[in-house]
Every structure is written in structure tokens, then in C-alpha cells.
Design a protein around this motif. Structure first.
Motif: not given
Length: 222
Positions: A38-39, A61-62, A64-67, A177-179
Motif C-alpha cells: 500500500l502507498d 489491512f494486514q 486481510v493479506g496486505v504485506t 502493524a507487522n507489515l
């Protein structure tokens, strides 16, 4: 005889195709991970629009699969716009630090720019970034132990929009956020060995595995 050779060539071609296909299968199966990035600016705008904490939006977002999140380089314009850094008017400089009368006169001649912030570590980071980018020493003066002044030895307005590396607060926010942190690096006319070394340190600090170059060109090409 011709038919026999045809069958030999055909069988050889099939065997080669099978070997190549198996190799391709192995390679593609080993690279099935896709980074969904994501930006940061868009996420921040979304959080503000829905009235939600930015950290909560990143966590959602994290889940639902955002990395990862692409974070831009920090600029003086952005820091002053968000209030993390404040410009000090020349008229107030003597009251803050009367020990530097020469700089007071220089300020009135617009030869220096003064910035202040309660985040002393941020000012130290900006000092290092500016030195790497401009090859000039920019002094940082602690004020009362709770804030600091950054003296810019430059009056060029272009400096305000120059990327000055990654924001440690954004790095921490994304990591919490674990991203994955994905730096978005801008090309610059001030590219030098010193700046490349500084950026390399920043990338290592962010533990960056992916990099997005802002715009259409990578560092060093225009």
C-alpha cells in the motif's frame, strides 16, 4: 530411414521440452509469493477520512493479506506542514540564544535558516542527512534539553522538497502493524557517494527487502 530420423528428432524434442518444463515448474513454484504493498499517503488519507487511528487501519489491512507499506522519504516541507519542525523567525533568534550575534546578523541577511523541534533525535537525523546531501555542516544546538535548533547553512528553497531519508516514526508504525517497510526513494540531482552511503544505512535500518523508486527512473538516471 527418413521416417526413423524424424521419430528420433521428435522424441528428443519432447524430452527437451519435458526437462525445460519441469525446470520452469520448479522455478515458478518457488516464487509464488506476491507482495501486496500500500502507498502510505493513501492509507493516511483513508484513516483521516474515516476518522480512524492510522495504526488500526494498517492492522486491518494486514489482517486481510496486505504485506507492506511504501513510505516516502521525509522532506523539510512535510515536517513543517505537520508541525514536527517549526521555522524560527530571525527576530526571535537572539532571545533564544544570545551567544551567537554573528549568526543573528546573517539570519537577517537570509544566509541561514533556523528550525526547531522538541524531537532532538529527529534534528540529529536531519543534520546527518543534510550533511550527506549538501556536503555542508549544519549545526544542531540543544535548547534546555527538551528541544533543539537546526541551523541550515543554505537558503535554497529547493532544499525543502529534497528527500532526506526515511522517517523512523513511519518505520516503527509500519513494523508495529507487522507489515514490511518498502522505501520509496526519489531520484535526486544531489546524488553522491556520501548520499548513497547514507541511504544504504537507512535501508539497513528499515530492514528493507523491496525498494520502489519514485517516478520512472532509478537512482542516478534521469
Amino acid at each position: 530411414m527418413g521416417v526413423r530420423w524424424f521419430h528420433v528428432v521428435w522424441v528428443a524434442g519432447v524430452l527437451v521440452a519435458i526437462v525445460v518444463g519441469m525446470r520452469r515448474w520448479d522455478i515458478e513454484m518457488a516464487n509464488r509469493k506476491v507482495a501486496i504493498v500500500l502507498d502510505y499517503s493513501e492509507v493516511a488519507h483513508l484513516a483521516a477520512a474515516i476518522g480512524e487511528q492510522l495504526q488500526n487501519v494498517l492492522i486491518a489491512f494486514q489482517r486481510v493479506g496486505v504485506t507492506g507499506v511504501a513510505i516516502p522519504e521525509v522532506t523539510l516541507s512535510e515536517l513543517t506542514a505537520t508541525g514536527r519542525v517549526t521555522t524560527v523567525p530571525p527576530a526571535l533568534w537572539r532571545a533564544i540564544n544570545p551567544q551567537l550575534p554573528r549568526l543573528v546578523s546573517d539570519l537577517r541577511e537570509h544566509r541561514y535558516v533556523m528550525l526547531t523541534s522538541v524531537d532532538v533525535q529527529l534534528m540529529r537525523t536531519l543534520q546527518r542527512a543534510l550533511r550527506a546531501k549538501t556536503k555542508r555542516h549544519h549545526a544542531v544546538i540543544p535548547v534546555g534539553g527538551h528541544s533543539a535548533l537546526l541551523i541550515l547553512r543554505a537558503s535554497s528553497s529547493a532544499l525543502w522538497d529534497e528527500g532526506l531519508g526515511l522517517d523512523r516514526q513511519l518505520i516503527a508504525l509500519v513494523r508495529d502493524a507487522n507489515l514490511m517497510v518498502v522505501p520509496r526513494l526519489a531520484n535526486t540531482m544531489a546524488l553522491s557517494d556520501d548520499w548513497l552511503k547514507y541511504i544504504a544505512e537507512q535501508l539497513q535500518l528499515a530492514n528493507a527487502r523491496l525498494i520502489i523508486f519514485d517516478g520512472e527512473e532509478v537512482l542516478g538516471y534521469r
